[in-house]
Write a protein that holds these residues in place. Structure first.
Motif, short mmCIF file in Angstrom:
data_model
loop_
_atom_site.label_atom_id
_atom_site.label_comp_id
_atom_site.label_asym_id
_atom_site.label_seq_id
_atom_site.Cartn_x
_atom_site.Cartn_y
_atom_site.Cartn_z
N ARG A 127 -4.09 -1.23 6.57
CA ARG A 127 -4.27 -2.52 4.77
C ARG A 127 -5.32 -2.18 4.40
NH1 ARG A 127 0.15 -7.72 6.45
NH2 ARG A 127 2.18 -6.27 6.03
N SER A 160 -1.62 5.01 -7.57
CA SER A 160 -0.05 5.04 -7.56
C SER A 160 0.77 6.71 -7.15
CB SER A 160 -0.10 4.28 -8.80
OG SER A 160 1.34 3.96 -8.71
N GLY A 188 -0.56 -1.23 3.71
CA GLY A 188 -0.58 -2.06 2.39
C GLY A 188 -1.58 -2.22 1.46
N LEU A 211 -3.88 -3.87 -2.11
CA LEU A 211 -3.74 -5.14 -2.41
C LEU A 211 -4.53 -4.75 -3.09
CD1 LEU A 211 -1.55 -7.82 -3.00
CD2 LEU A 211 -3.41 -8.33 -1.53
N MET A 247 2.97 0.38 -10.75
CA MET A 247 2.53 -0.33 -9.08
C MET A 247 3.08 -1.64 -9.87
SD MET A 247 -1.27 0.56 -9.29
CE MET A 247 -1.38 0.01 -10.81
N SER A 292 4.46 -3.60 -0.62
CA SER A 292 3.46 -2.27 -0.65
C SER A 292 3.82 -1.50 0.22
CB SER A 292 1.59 -2.57 -1.10
OG SER A 292 1.62 -1.38 -0.50
N GLU A 293 3.63 -1.92 2.14
CA GLU A 293 3.97 -0.97 2.51
C GLU A 293 5.96 -0.81 2.00
OE1 GLU A 293 1.31 -2.35 5.76
OE2 GLU A 293 3.12 -3.55 5.79
N THR A 336 3.95 1.81 -2.33
CA THR A 336 3.06 1.62 -3.60
C THR A 336 1.66 0.75 -3.86
OG1 THR A 336 5.57 2.27 -5.28
CG2 THR A 336 3.87 1.37 -6.28
N PRO A 337 0.83 0.82 -4.52
CA PRO A 337 0.23 -0.28 -4.39
C PRO A 337 1.08 -1.39 -5.50
CG PRO A 337 -0.38 2.09 -5.55
CD PRO A 337 0.35 1.92 -4.92
N VAL A 338 0.38 -2.63 -4.54
CA VAL A 338 0.67 -4.13 -5.28
C VAL A 338 -0.73 -4.49 -6.27
CG1 VAL A 338 1.50 -6.09 -4.81
CG2 VAL A 338 2.57 -3.91 -3.93
N ARG A 352 11.07 4.17 -5.39
CA ARG A 352 10.18 3.22 -4.99
C ARG A 352 10.95 1.77 -5.77
NH1 ARG A 352 4.34 5.83 -6.07
NH2 ARG A 352 4.76 7.77 -4.57
#
Length: 752
Positions: A92, A114, A121, A123, A150, A173-174, A178-180, A238
């Motif tokens: 993470r 992305s 994860g 963030l 995102m 995210s996990e 996808t990046p959050v 996703r």
């Protein structure tokens, strides 16, 4: 040296699970990161999340103990690129910066991240710098989230919600690869509150494991044909996974209301919750405890919208109001699309009753809500008492009291009073601090301008950008952090066209290391530009809070500093360089600028104007001085002043410096009706006002005074001698004045 230390506060990060944690939003974010088992953190400082970087820096011993790696990145792009560690490994990672300017810088890395997706994860904590407290262009992060697919979290402004959003962000995210993005608005970063802690977790998968077990997946790299499959993966896998996760974990909040107003509702972003509830309370449609009479759908996930939740909330409602700051009205458009697609006839209001742009303050929202209910549910306003403290739910309704009516009348008069006061008060543009070492640079430039004429000046982001304001009125454009040099590039054509003048560009040392060295100075060398570049070197990334940078001239135990800017610019090929290591020397500063503008040498001309940021200098020196005085040591403090009897009233010292400690005062002489210059208590004895006045008109009215703490016997004897001498001179002058009055002719004698 950051402007604020969190060494004491970060000790709270060690508290065990179940403890009530009290502190600021940025401290809560840091604690949540540790609870979530983050493996690495990086970012770039900038309001409103500058202090988050400072918290992380001060918490490094705790981070190391948990196996968490932290470093301040050279730029937002560097920070975003670091999230590549989460692409192939289940580790993470979190990054942070100011948005939208930081997101602009990082957009290339974010788009690639992305597209390929992440395994661990990822963030992205952004300070959403939108509204009346902002210092940048008025844009929002939402467009970037949509552009790159995102997910964007916008938690309610309270600590439990912010902490939950950090945990939810990693899990979302996990779950979706996808990046959050997690946006913290200006009012969220520094609000105070409390939440119940969880146990800090070491990373489930560490960077050490990743280094010792390297992996690669060519399908995660953004190259054809994989890049064409990424878009399909975003839409078909996703997105549905995100919608499922949001629904199952109930990330968005529904408030049912009291049942009396079920035919209308309000859809609002999480970050708007506090202001919206406060506005509803003033309309007697909610109470101080967050209980709303009106049904609410609170979007803690700003993107994506969940169609099923929208349809469920709008079912049976005649109208809903979308509370969304700024333009374009992304959510309002999306709501209309969803409802039209499913044949739902609920009317969507938003920018028709609320401003299209600007900060949605409580006052703005109250007016918009009143208009919405006036059109769709007038009965909701019948209980409107507009008092500052609303009833609790168990308090029976009653007619407004005399006190409430008086409060309502006073509230109605506030805008008129504010408008009247605004006409009386002078404008207060932003400016440089008292004693700022950048002020003499621009004073010197104005003196050169008087001699050589006006030149085109490209500015940059940082404290030095205040030179566009009075009294300097210098800069013409600013295009981004570290882009001052680049924004003057087109004017290099002036030499080819036979123009007699050179273009000038300013940038700070923070901008220089962020982006200016390569895109500015390196580019100027490559293209053989003839422009003049002034690098304002004040030892720190001062505008963002005084953080260290590579050229900082102090020892940092965790970073490599003391790398001179002069060596860097010469390293990329600049041959004409002038270093002024004391900017308060206006004559020397003026000569360096004059030489640069008149030089016939080929290639870019670089002037490095170097003096320590006065704020950081004061932060560093004041504790030392205070301790020395307490120990009984002799300490000398300097102050400047103006001799009213000598001051000519020319005021060049103000026109060419603009120091806030310089003001006007009565001359005390009937023969000098115009006010004279005066130095107030804010003076830090930088000496700039006297030097610039001397450089301009040879003004002798400035003097330097010394205050001696813990004086020696010699100091006391000298002070007594000076007092005796001054007293004797004053008494002699008084006797001469009395004699002149004694023998002065009367008016009748003069007429005769």
């Amino acid at each position: 040296m950051a402007e604020r230390s969190f060494l004491k506060e970060v000790e709270q990060l060690k508290v065990p699970a179940g403890t009530v944690f009290r502190g600021e939003g940025i401290l809560a974010v840091t604690k949540a990161l540790l609870e979530a088992g983050v493996g690495y953190v990086t970012g770039y400082q900038g309001s409103p999340i500058s202090h988050l970087m400072d918290v992380l820096s001060d918490a490094q011993p705790i981070l190391k103990e948990l196996g968490v790696y932290f470093e301040p990145a050279a730029s937002e792009a560097a920070a975003a690129a670091a999230l590549a560690a989460s692409v192939n490994y289940p580790v993470r990672g979190a990054v942070t910066w100011k948005s939208t300017v930081g997101t602009n810088v990082a957009s290339d890395a974010l788009a690639n991240l992305s597209s390929g997706g992440v395994l661990g994860g990822a963030l992205i904590i952004v300070g959403e710098d939108y509204g009346e407290g902002s210092s940048i262009m008025q844009e929002r992060t939402h467009a970037f989230a949509m552009k790159s697919q995102m997910w964007l979290l916008d938690p309610q402004p309270n600590l439990p919600a912010i902490v939950k959003a950090v945990h939810d962000g990693f899990e979302l995210s996990e779950a979706t690869n996808t990046p959050v993005m997690l946006e913290l608005r200006i009012r969220s970063c520094h609000l105070h509150g409390s939440f119940v802690t969880q146990e800090n977790r070491r990373p489930a998968y560490t960077l050490k494991q990743a280094l010792e077990n390297p992996r690669r997946d060519v399908n995660r790299i953004v190259l054809p044909p994989a890049s064409f499959l990424h878009e399909k993966e975003k839409i078909e896998q996703r997105w549905p996974a995100a919608v499922k996760f949001i629904q199952e974990h109930q990330l968005n909040d529904f408030v049912e209301g009291d049942g009396s107003l079920d035919d209308v509702g309000i859809i609002l972003l999480g970050g708007m919750a506090n202001n919206t509830l406060r506005a509803l309370m003033q309309l007697d449609l909610a109470d101080l405890f967050g209980d709303s009479r009106v049904p609410l759908y609170i979007l803690n996930v700003a993107y994506p919208l969940v169609e099923e939740e929208v349809l469920r909330f709008c079912a049976g409602k005649r109208a809903v109001l979308m509370v969304e700051e700024g333009q374009p009205d992304y959510h309002e458009q999306h709501l209309n699309t969803i409802l039209a697609r499913h044949g739902v006839r609920t009317a969507v209001h938003g920018k028709d009753v609320l401003p299209m742009g600007g900060d949605y303050t409580v006052d703005v929202l109250r007016k918009g809500l009143r208009a919405f209910f006036g059109q769709n549910q007038p009965a909701a306003l019948e209980r409107d008492v507009s008092v500052s403290i609303s009833r609790r739910k168990d308090t029976p309704a009653s007619a407004p009291s005399a006190e409430a009516q008086a409060t309502t009348q006073a509230a109605a008069e506030v805008p008129e009073m504010a408008a009247a006061i605004g006409k009386l008060l002078p404008p207060r543009p932003p400016g440089l601090c008292v004693g700022c070492p950048e002020r003499p640079i621009f004073s010197a430039y104005k003196l050169v301008e008087e001699e050589l004429g006006v030149h085109h000046v490209s500015s940059d982001i940082g404290c030095h950008l205040f030179q566009i304001m009075p009294p300097f009125n210098i800069g013409a454009t600013t295009m981004g952090y570290g882009l001052g040099a680049s924004s003057a590039s087109a004017f290099n054509a002036g030499e080819q066209l036979g123009a007699a003048k050179k273009a000038v560009a300013f940038m700070g040392d923070g901008g220089f290391w962020h982006n200016g060295l390569t895109s500015g100075i390196g580019n100027a060398v490559f293209n053989r530009q003839n422009n003049v570049f002034v690098i304002v070197d004040n030892n720190y990334s001062a505008a963002t809070g005084g953080q260290d940078i590579p050229s900082s001239r102090n020892t940092n135990p965790n970073r490599s500093t003391m790398h001179p800017i002069e060596r860097a610019v010469r390293g990329v090929g600049v041959t004409w360089v002038r270093l002024v290591d004391r900017t308060y020397d206006v004559d020397r500063m003026r000569q360096a600028l004059h030489d640069a503008l008149t030089s016939t040498d080929p290639g870019p001309k670089v002037v490095i104007a170097q003096s320590e940021c006065m704020l950081n200098r004061q932060r560093r020196e004041k504790p030392l001085v205070k301790a020395a005085i307490k120990r009984g040591e002799r300490v000398l403090k300097e102050r400047f002043g103006v001799d009213a009897s000598v001051c000519s009233g020319d005021h060049a010292c103000m026109r060419l410096s603009g120091c806030p400690s310089l003001t006007l005062a009565p001359s005390g002489d009937a023969l000098k009706p115009d006010p004279v210059a005066s130095v107030d208590e804010a003076c830090v004895a930088c000496g700039h006002c006297g030097e610039v006045a001397d450089a301009a008109v040879l003004c002798p009215s400035f003097y330097k005074a010394h205050k001696v703490n813990n004086p020696t016997k010699w100091d006391v004897w000298i002070s007594g001698l000076r007092a005796s001498a001054v007293g004797w001179l004053q008494r002699r002058r008084e006797r001469e004045r009395e004699q002149r009055q004694l023998y002065a002719p009367t008016i009748d004698e003069v007429r005769a």
